[in-house]
Design a protein around this motif. Structure first.
Motif: not given
Length: 351
Positions: A189-196, A198-211
């Motif tokens: 996926g690209l994001f976690t189900p819960k809304p994020l 600012g910075v938390a949104y970017v960090v979450d996106l990066v974590k999903h793109l690492i693999l």
């Protein structure tokens, strides 16, 4: 800086040829599907549900000297959708989004996933990030490998190993290690189900793109390092390099100013070649990790439905298929064009 006009002309000519073939193929396919739909309407649709209308169609078709399905095709379908009978013009109309009624029906739940603009942005993000990392690490470590022949032989062995492994297998392995066993990265996926935000949104996106990025990186980095190392070895013992060393020029400056510049032409051509190979692997990786990029759009061009008492029905959504193919061709064209300009920056002699 001079531009390699002949090379750029070839790239533009290839792109235009590919685009024309895609447009014509899209038009021919749409034309065939419309005719098949007209035959179905004549045999089962209008003929069974509205016999009175069908008799009127038969009379008017007889007056024009055509079959009823041909009358339905020309007067009901083409006129209804505002499409030309010419396959080439029809292809242009479809790719300009004028064939909206011809698309396979997509439920609202999937509408966001199949946004072409969003899918293209996701694809560009993953692809360009992967290429940037591969080039950066490949150049840095490839140049170091040039001075270690035995280690280079090991890397070339690893290259052959990874060339033989399917990219999806490496992706699954990374999911098992980092998402299942270590539980430090999300499975997809690209994001976690819960809304994020600012910075938390970017960090979450990066974590999903690492693999996904790591998968493409591991598949292609080894060969890139090997090419850089071999090309560097060719330049290391050239007379001009020996002259620079005799002048007391620092080794790092020699590598950066002379060797890297001279192998840049080969590297840019190799990068352009590998980019298309990487695109093929990305389409699989995209669907594996659920990134909702062009891989998912391409997969959904073939809709598989299980209909009770009928069986499995597969519907070909040619609009999505040809639009996605055209986007892939355009991205490849843009990358090739950029690399040709880059060659002119690295060494004007390529003109």
């Amino acid at each position: 800086m001079r531009i390699a006009k002949r090379a750029l002309g070839k790239i533009v000519a290839i792109y235009i040829t590919v685009m024309l073939i895609l447009v014509l193929t899209a038009g021919v396919t749409a034309n065939h599907l419309l005719k098949e739909r007209a035959k179905d309407l004549a045999a089962y649709g209008i003929g069974m549900k509205n016999p009175v209308l069908y008799e009127q169609i038969k009379r008017e078709a007889a007056e024009e000297g055509v079959e009823p399905w041909e009358y339905i095709y020309e007067h009901l379908l083409l006129e209804k959708y505002g499409l030309s009978k010419n396959p080439f013009i029809m292809g242009i109309q479809l790719l300009l989004n004028k064939g909206e009624p011809l698309k396979t029906q997509i439920d609202k739940r999937k509408e966001r996933e199949l946004s072409l603009s969003r899918a293209t942005l996701v694809t560009l993000t993953v692809m360009l990030s992967s290429v940037a990392l591969i080039v950066a690490f490949g150049v840095i470590f490839g140049m170091k490998l040039a001075n270690h022949p035995r280690l280079l032989e090991i890397i070339e062995g690893i290259t052959r190993l990874f060339n033989g492994l399917p990219s999806w297998w490496i992706g699954v392995l990374l999911i098992v290690i980092f998402a299942v066993k270590l539980n430090v990265l999300p499975t997809g996926g690209l994001f976690t189900p819960k809304p994020l935000y600012g910075v938390a949104y970017v960090v979450d996106l990066v974590k999903h793109l690492i693999l996904p990025i790591m998968t493409l990186f591991l598949v292609f980095i080894w060969e890139f390092m090997s090419i850089v190392a071999r090309e560097t070895q060719k330049e290391m013992y050239q007379p001009y390099i020996q002259t620079e060393r005799a002048k007391g020029i620092p080794e790092k400056l020699i590598y950066r100013k002379h060797i890297l510049r001279n192998i840049g032409i080969v590297l840019s051509s190799f990068t352009a070649q590998k980019f298309m190979e990487m695109f093929t692997d990305y389409l699989v990786i995209d669907y594996l990790f659920g990134l909702m990029g062009l891989g998912l759009v391409l997969k959904n061009s073939f809709v598989r439905e299980i209909i009770p008492n009928v069986g499995v029905q597969i519907t070909f959504n040619f609009y999505l298929f040809f639009a996605t193919t055209l986007i892939i061709a355009t991205i490849s064209f843009g990358v090739s064009l950029f690399l040709e300009f880059l060659k002119g920056v690295i060494d004007p002699r390529v003109s």
